[in-house]
Design a protein around this motif. Structure first.
Motif, PDB file in Angstrom:
ATOM      1  N   LEU A   1       1.813 -49.818 -16.246  1.00 42.45           N
ATOM      2  CA  LEU A   1       3.322 -49.311 -15.405  1.00 42.45           C
ATOM      3  C   LEU A   1       3.653 -48.748 -16.788  1.00 42.45           C
ATOM      4  N   VAL A   2       3.691 -50.482 -18.132  1.00 43.05           N
ATOM      5  CA  VAL A   2       4.373 -50.458 -19.038  1.00 43.05           C
ATOM      6  C   VAL A   2       4.128 -49.114 -20.832  1.00 43.05           C
ATOM      7  N   LEU A   3       2.126 -48.248 -20.350  1.00 45.30           N
ATOM      8  CA  LEU A   3       1.932 -47.404 -20.558  1.00 45.30           C
ATOM      9  C   LEU A   3       2.372 -45.903 -19.796  1.00 45.30           C
ATOM     10  N   ALA A   4       2.252 -46.169 -18.153  1.00 46.25           N
ATOM     11  CA  ALA A   4       2.671 -45.279 -18.343  1.00 46.25           C
ATOM     12  C   ALA A   4       4.122 -44.640 -18.801  1.00 46.25           C
ATOM     13  N   VAL A   5       4.856 -45.411 -18.456  1.00 50.32           N
ATOM     14  CA  VAL A   5       6.576 -45.499 -19.071  1.00 50.32           C
ATOM     15  C   VAL A   5       6.268 -44.726 -20.242  1.00 50.32           C
ATOM     16  N   VAL A   6       5.587 -45.833 -21.378  1.00 50.44           N
ATOM     17  CA  VAL A   6       5.330 -45.102 -23.120  1.00 50.44           C
ATOM     18  C   VAL A   6       4.955 -43.471 -23.096  1.00 50.44           C
ATOM     19  N   ALA A   7       4.028 -43.427 -22.063  1.00 53.47           N
ATOM     20  CA  ALA A   7       3.382 -42.627 -21.891  1.00 53.47           C
ATOM     21  C   ALA A   7       4.631 -40.790 -21.900  1.00 53.47           C
ATOM     22  N   VAL A   8       5.100 -41.244 -21.139  1.00 57.54           N
ATOM     23  CA  VAL A   8       6.545 -39.861 -20.026  1.00 57.54           C
ATOM     24  C   VAL A   8       7.569 -40.282 -21.619  1.00 57.54           C
ATOM     25  N   CYS A   9       8.066 -41.114 -22.397  1.00 60.78           N
ATOM     26  CA  CYS A   9       9.018 -40.717 -23.492  1.00 60.78           C
ATOM     27  C   CYS A   9       8.434 -40.466 -24.408  1.00 60.78           C
ATOM     28  N   ALA A  10       7.107 -40.346 -24.970  1.00 61.89           N
ATOM     29  CA  ALA A  10       6.673 -40.269 -26.306  1.00 61.89           C
ATOM     30  C   ALA A  10       6.729 -38.701 -25.618  1.00 61.89           C
ATOM     31  N   THR A  11       5.940 -37.784 -24.306  1.00 59.11           N
ATOM     32  CA  THR A  11       6.058 -36.907 -24.333  1.00 59.11           C
ATOM     33  C   THR A  11       7.336 -36.015 -23.685  1.00 59.11           C
ATOM     34  N   ILE A  12       8.358 -36.450 -23.428  1.00 57.22           N
ATOM     35  CA  ILE A  12       9.506 -36.542 -23.377  1.00 57.22           C
ATOM     36  C   ILE A  12      10.295 -35.211 -24.162  1.00 57.22           C
ATOM     37  N   VAL A  13      10.197 -35.603 -25.642  1.00 55.21           N
ATOM     38  CA  VAL A  13      10.761 -35.374 -26.883  1.00 55.21           C
ATOM     39  C   VAL A  13      10.102 -33.397 -26.753  1.00 55.21           C
ATOM     40  N   PRO A  14       8.187 -33.603 -27.387  1.00 56.45           N
ATOM     41  CA  PRO A  14       8.335 -32.488 -26.540  1.00 56.45           C
ATOM     42  C   PRO A  14       7.793 -31.256 -26.036  1.00 56.45           C
ATOM     43  N   ALA A  15       8.413 -31.994 -24.876  1.00 55.71           N
ATOM     44  CA  ALA A  15       8.713 -31.590 -23.269  1.00 55.71           C
ATOM     45  C   ALA A  15      10.000 -30.339 -23.133  1.00 55.71           C
ATOM     46  N   ARG A  16      10.690 -31.068 -23.670  1.00 50.74           N
ATOM     47  CA  ARG A  16      12.152 -30.785 -24.044  1.00 50.74           C
ATOM     48  C   ARG A  16      12.078 -29.227 -25.258  1.00 50.74           C
ATOM     49  N   ARG A  17      11.397 -30.197 -26.211  1.00 48.06           N
ATOM     50  CA  ARG A  17      11.368 -28.878 -27.286  1.00 48.06           C
ATOM     51  C   ARG A  17      11.003 -27.901 -26.634  1.00 48.06           C
ATOM     52  N   ALA A  18       9.911 -27.735 -25.542  1.00 47.80           N
ATOM     53  CA  ALA A  18       9.191 -26.429 -24.920  1.00 47.80           C
ATOM     54  C   ALA A  18      10.986 -25.313 -24.614  1.00 47.80           C
ATOM     55  N   THR A  19      11.514 -26.146 -23.766  1.00 40.65           N
ATOM     56  CA  THR A  19      12.539 -25.356 -23.444  1.00 40.65           C
ATOM     57  C   THR A  19      13.623 -24.791 -23.901  1.00 40.65           C
ATOM     58  N   ARG A  20      12.980 -24.815 -25.471  1.00 40.41           N
ATOM     59  CA  ARG A  20      14.375 -24.573 -26.320  1.00 40.41           C
ATOM     60  C   ARG A  20      13.967 -22.987 -26.794  1.00 40.41           C
ATOM     61  N   VAL A  21      12.768 -22.357 -26.363  1.00 38.20           N
ATOM     62  CA  VAL A  21      12.048 -21.181 -26.953  1.00 38.20           C
ATOM     63  C   VAL A  21      12.688 -20.324 -26.216  1.00 38.20           C
ATOM     64  N   ASP A  22      13.272 -19.934 -27.397  1.00 41.47           N
ATOM     65  CA  ASP A  22      13.584 -18.305 -27.702  1.00 41.47           C
ATOM     66  C   ASP A  22      12.525 -17.086 -27.405  1.00 41.47           C
ATOM     67  N   PRO A  23      12.564 -16.722 -25.920  1.00 39.06           N
ATOM     68  CA  PRO A  23      11.315 -15.742 -26.015  1.00 39.06           C
ATOM     69  C   PRO A  23      11.615 -14.750 -26.754  1.00 39.06           C
ATOM     70  N   ALA A  24      12.218 -14.376 -26.817  1.00 39.09           N
ATOM     71  CA  ALA A  24      12.322 -13.051 -27.837  1.00 39.09           C
ATOM     72  C   ALA A  24      11.293 -13.050 -28.870  1.00 39.09           C
ATOM     73  N   LEU A  25      12.145 -14.440 -29.428  1.00 41.55           N
ATOM     74  CA  LEU A  25      11.613 -14.943 -31.284  1.00 41.55           C
ATOM     75  C   LEU A  25      10.185 -15.022 -30.921  1.00 41.55           C
ATOM     76  N   ALA A  26       9.422 -15.639 -30.288  1.00 41.07           N
ATOM     77  CA  ALA A  26       8.232 -16.379 -29.909  1.00 41.07           C
ATOM     78  C   ALA A  26       7.302 -14.852 -29.345  1.00 41.07           C
ATOM     79  N   LEU A  27       8.117 -13.921 -28.465  1.00 41.67           N
ATOM     80  CA  LEU A  27       6.961 -13.077 -28.863  1.00 41.67           C
ATOM     81  C   LEU A  27       6.970 -12.461 -29.944  1.00 41.67           C
ATOM     82  N   ARG A  28       8.358 -12.200 -30.677  1.00 40.80           N
ATOM     83  CA  ARG A  28       7.641 -11.388 -32.271  1.00 40.80           C
ATOM     84  C   ARG A  28       7.340 -11.566 -32.794  1.00 40.80           C
ATOM     85  N   SER A  29       6.671 -13.569 -32.964  1.00 41.57           N
ATOM     86  CA  SER A  29       6.376 -13.138 -33.964  1.00 41.57           C
ATOM     87  C   SER A  29       5.137 -13.537 -34.701  1.00 41.57           C
ATOM     88  N   ASP A  30       4.443 -12.405 -33.622  1.00 44.07           N
ATOM     89  CA  ASP A  30       3.026 -12.434 -34.431  1.00 44.07           C
ATOM     90  C   ASP A  30       2.852 -11.390 -35.454  1.00 44.07           C
TER      91      ASP A  30
END
Lengths: 107, 887
Positions: B858-887
């Motif tokens: 249980l402890v590890l599952a909770v810890v793993a989710v917490c460690a993942t949630i920060v980068p996961a939220r970052r994924a949703t803040r991607v600006d599609p236009a920027l992401a596509l143009r950046s190449d």
């Protein structure tokens, strides 16, 4: 003691010979014999030992090249460390000779 | 070398052995040819010219040899210089690279420092306790001897003095045997102090092969009854008490109220863990009676094996002697056998499993650290794919690149290892600080544990190994030809193989963390179970100390009883003291036991005698410790030397021997004495908390006096005030009596082996587990963040095509969740497999305890989710236009 002195002297002469530019071993030998008008008689073997040893110490570098009559010959050239060594040795030797000269004069 | 002007360049001067010789020959040949031609030009014949040229040259074969050897030497030097230069270049390049990424470098250094530091700290304890030979001559030839009863190893005891003498006389497998036992002393004349010490037979130090630093050890006959008293000082006591004065030998001191002579000082290296606290050693001084009773077991015996003997042949020898003695002396020796234990095992055997367990735990921490660093290097390597591809395109060889990357890892490892030494030093100090003084005495090696050159070498070697370990996979992976495609797509696509490897490493890291956490939790639960045991007495608000009377002034029982009577009466009147009791042994002390007959029952066969642990106590002992009286009475003022002898038994005694009888009024006989049972009290722990409480017999102190008694006081105050009170009362009654340190009962319970042996691994394994958990969080976070960053474009496209941000979060969480789940499954499997090694150290919880594993998961599952949630939220803040143009 004497051989050391001789070896050191020969090294200095060889460095001096190379100070005007790259030469192969035969040219070095001829120049020493001709310039000293045969006063300095040294085996060619000793001369080559000196050249190779100077190279080991990093005062001289060697490289294969073609001689004036188109034969493959090993050329030697002073390095900048070799040039400094020559200066040191030359001034040491001059001071030594002057001192000897002075003593012999007063006798 | 630059091209010499005017000269056409030919192949470079050779460096191999054969090419060097060829070059020498060619050069020589050229010289002689030139000379011949010159001479012929001057008119010499060819033959003359040849002869002249050769003569002028000198010894040709000598020259060939000389020149070739000079050239070989210089070629060797040149290749060395080249290697050094390129290594130097690698190091400079690596340092520059690390300097530009301070965050990465600091994380890696810290990780390695923790891993290596923890490891070095524990290793230094393992080294000094388990690996270093005992400070005796040929310590592997030394054994400890015990007597056993009915061959039951748990029922072992010291030897009786007559048995010891027979062993010495009859054995054929020992060069010699010696005996010892512990003891306390009153050291000094007018204001004596209690000093712990030990007593031994005269040959004890000869058997161990210990030479004194100053003076001499005991001589034959000095352990005889009535011999003049002599004293050996331990190095530490000599330093503290006499400032290391060598002239101390021959000086007279007062010991237990009588005169004794100092004869020598033991070397600093001397330590004997079974008497670890001994400050002074004196020859055994028990009287005639105790030396003649074959049933009185008080002597610990060590022996040195003969060169041709082994522990096995010695054991046969000892058993044969014991069988003979059982035939000749059945009342005392029937059913008794001998046991031989190698001395090393006897002295450190009890801490060995714990140390090995801790060492295992730090190895796991180091593995986690290495996995983490490898992962960070892989992530960083992915960022460097372009740089590496460029360098390959410019002609860097694969071997050179691997070397470059490994140089970086090794540099990190070495710097991390150096930091780790600091961690180890601090860790060691904390670790030794965690151990109660009472336990340090049993492991005297711990007092001197530290960072000696051996440990520094170990730590640096370990760092280098770790550096190779975490560096090699990323180095090989990053220089794999497939990655050169990276040039084309500019490091933007994610490469399946590398990310699978990274995920795999995180899974491994989580698994190792699960193992450590499970271990810590198992110890934690053991400790909770242990502390929940009812020891049968109430420890809170009770303080205790030993009161020691100088034997010389209190020779008979009456004077001892009189002193302690007056002492308890006076102390009871002191403010703050609720109740005062005396005893010869505290509950957590192991006690002596005695065999007896029960008058109302048939006489048992020899060797089948009922047996009970016994201790002498005063009237108020039970009340002071809150031990309930279940029937009959305890001792009264009338139970003194003139009255009939009485005894109180515990419930376990009744269960064992009086199943269908009323215990009150029963008579117990020991041969010379008989006791009337007058009461039954509740069961109280004897020795270890977790051990089964044995049948116990309490005898009134007034009928069985001793010059050393332990006082227990129930107070309304803290430790300091009763401590002062007890001191004042003793001083007012007799200034020549002494006290040991006053401690609270609670502290004694905490410092006891039962609690310490669980608390210590709990703290350490717990600390290691938390370290591993922290590293695992960094690992999960790093890998998930990286994969989110790599997939910016994919996220952008998904968002542009109308994906809900929530589904992107789920996508990333899924990645972390799968890694965590896999790690937990692997880790629980590993912990179950390893758990049986810890089984003997646990109490009241099985190594396969499901609750433990469920909580860890249980402890590890909770810890793993917490460690993942920060980068996961970052994924949703991607600006599609920027992401596509950046190449």
């Amino acid at each position: 003691m004497q051989t050391d002195l001789l070896q050191g002297t020969l090294d200095t002469l060889v460095l001096k010979t190379l100070s005007w530019g790259p030469r192969h071993g035969y040219a070095v030998a001829r120049w020493i014999k001709d310039t000293s008008s045969g006063t300095i008689a040294v085996e060619d073997r000793a001369l080559y030992v000196s050249l190779h040893r100077l190279e080991e110490r990093g005062w001289v570098e060697s490289q294969w090249g073609l001689s004036e009559n188109n034969r493959k010959a090993k050329y030697y050239e002073l390095t900048s460390a070799g040039r400094r060594q020559l200066q040191t040795k030359a001034s040491e030797f001059t001071a030594y000779a002057l001192a000897m000269f002075k003593i012999l004069q007063t006798a | 070398m630059r091209q010499i002007p005017g000269i056409r360049r030919l192949p470079h001067v050779g460096t191999s052995r054969s090419s060097i010789e060829r070059d020498v020959d060619e050069e020589m040949h050229f010289h002689i040819q030139m000379r011949i031609e010159d001479l012929m030009r001057q008119g010499q014949s060819e033959a003359d010219a040849k002869a002249t040229a050769t003569r002028e040259y000198g010894d040709i074969s000598l020259a060939r040899h000389e020149l070739a050897s000079i050239d070989r030497r210089s070629a060797r030097q040149a290749s060395w210089r080249e290697t050094l230069a390129s290594v130097g270049q690698d190091i400079r390049f690596a340092l520059r690279g690390l300097g530009t990424r301070p965050g990465f470098t600091a994380t890696v250094l810290l990780t390695i420092a923790l891993g290596v530091g923890a490891n070095a700290a524990i290793f230094s304890v393992v080294d000094s306790v388990l690996l270093r030979p005992l400070p005796f001559t040929q310590p592997d030839r030394l054994v400890h001897l015990w007597e056993t009863f009915h061959s039951n190893v748990d029922n072992r005891s010291e030897a009786s003095y007559p048995d010891y003498l027979d062993w010495r006389a009859r054995s054929k497998t020992f060069t010699d045997l010696a005996g010892y036992h512990g003891g306390g002393f009153l050291f000094g004349g007018s204001q004596p102090a209690t000093v712990s010490g030990a007593k031994s037979t005269a040959n004890f130090f000869d058997v161990l092969g210990v030479r004194p630093l100053v003076g001499r050890t005991f001589s034959a006959g000095e352990d005889a009854i009535g011999a003049p008293k002599v004293v050996l000082l331990s190095y530490g006591f000599w330093q503290r008490q006499f400032g290391g004065d060598r002239a101390v030998v021959g000086r007279a001191v007062t010991l237990d109220g009588t005169a004794a002579t100092i004869i020598g000082v033991l070397p600093e290296s001397f330590q004997f863990a079974r008497q670890g606290g001994a400050q002074i050693w004196v020859p055994i001084d028990r009287g005639k009676v105790q030396r003649e009773q074959r049933g009185n077991h008080w002597l610990n015996v060590v022996a040195r094996l003969k060169p041709n003997a082994t522990a096995a042949t010695a054991a046969q020898d000892l058993s044969a002697i014991m069988r003979d003695l059982a035939k000749v002396y059945p009342p005392s020796n029937a059913g008794r056998d001998g046991l031989i234990v190698p001395l090393q095992q006897e002295l450190v055997g009890s801490v060995k499993p714990i140390l090995l367990l801790l060492y295992g735990a730090v190895v796991v921490v180091l593995l986690v650290a290495c996995v983490n660093v490898a992962n960070l290097l892989l992530i960083r390597g992915a960022d460097r794919q372009r740089e590496i591809a460029v360098r390959v395109a410019l002609g860097a060889g694969k071997a050179r690149l691997v070397r470059q990357l490994l140089t970086e890892s090794l540099l990190l490892a070495v710097f991390g290892g150096l930091l780790g030494l600091g961690v180890a030093q601090a860790g060691l100090r904390a670790l030794v600080g965690l151990i109660p003084a009472q336990q340090i005495r049993g492991i005297p090696q711990l007092a001197t544990v530290g960072l000696d050159p051996r440990i520094v070498a170990y730590a640096l070697l370990l760092s280098l190994l770790a550096g190779l370990g975490f560096g090699i996979i990323p180095a090989l992976r990053m220089t794999k030809p497939a990655l050169y495609d990276a040039l084309k797509n500019a490091g933007r696509g994610s490469i399946g193989g590398a990310s699978r490897l990274r995920d795999g490493l995180v899974v491994g890291e989580i698994a190792l963390t699960v193992i450590l956490l499970s271990g810590a939790l198992l110890f934690g639960r053991s400790l909770m179970r242990l502390l929940a045991i009812d020891p049968g007495f109430r420890a809170e608000h009770v303080v205790t100390t030993n009161v020691v009377l100088p034997r010389a002034n209190y020779r008979d029982a009456a004077s001892q009883v009189d002193f302690f009577r007056r002492f308890t009466d006076r102390l009871r009147e002191t403010p703050g003291m609720q109740s005062v009791g005396l005893t010869t042994k505290l509950p957590l002390d192991f006690g002596n036991s005695m065999g007896f007959y029960i008058a109302s029952q048939p006489v048992p066969a020899p060797g089948q005698l009922p047996n009970a642990s016994y201790r002498e106590v005063s009237t108020d002992y039970f009340r002071t410790l809150g031990i309930p009286v279940t029937s009959g009475r305890t001792f009264g003022a009338g139970d003194d030397a003139t009255a009939a002898r009485v005894a109180v038994v515990n419930r376990a005694f009744v269960t064992a021997y009086f199943k269908n009888q009323d215990p009150i009024g029963q008579v117990l006989t020991t041969g010379s004495d008989s006791f009337h049972v007058v009461g039954v009290v509740g069961d109280v722990t004897i020795g270890k908390l977790e051990d089964k409480i044995p049948p116990t017999l309490y005898l009134p102190f007034a009928q069985n006096a001793e010059p050393v008694m332990t006082v227990v006081v129930r107070t309304t105050a803290t430790v300091e005030q009763p401590s002062r009170g007890i001191r004042e009362v003793v001083a007012s009654l007799d200034p020549s009596a002494a006290l040991s340190q006053v401690t609270s009962m609670d502290d004694l319970v905490t410092a006891s082996a039962s609690v310490f042996m669980r608390r210590f691994p709990l703290y350490l394994v717990g600390a290691f587990a938390l370290t591993a958990l922290l590293l695992a969080i960094v690992g999960i976070y790093g890998v998930v963040s990286y994969s989110v960053a790599q997939r910016t474009r994919e996220m952008g496209i998904r968002l542009a095509l109308g994906a809900e941000p929530k589904s992107l979060v789920a996508l990333v969480l899924w990645h972390g969740g799968v890694m965590a789940a896999a790690g937990i499954v692997v880790g629980v499997g590993g912990a179950l497999a390893l758990g049986r090694f810890a089984a003997t150290m646990l109490y009241g919880v099985r190594p396969s305890d499901p609750l433990t594993y469920a909580s860890v998961a249980l402890v590890l599952a909770v810890v793993a989710v917490c460690a993942t949630i920060v980068p996961a939220r970052r994924a949703t803040r991607v600006d599609p236009a920027l992401a596509l143009r950046s190449d």
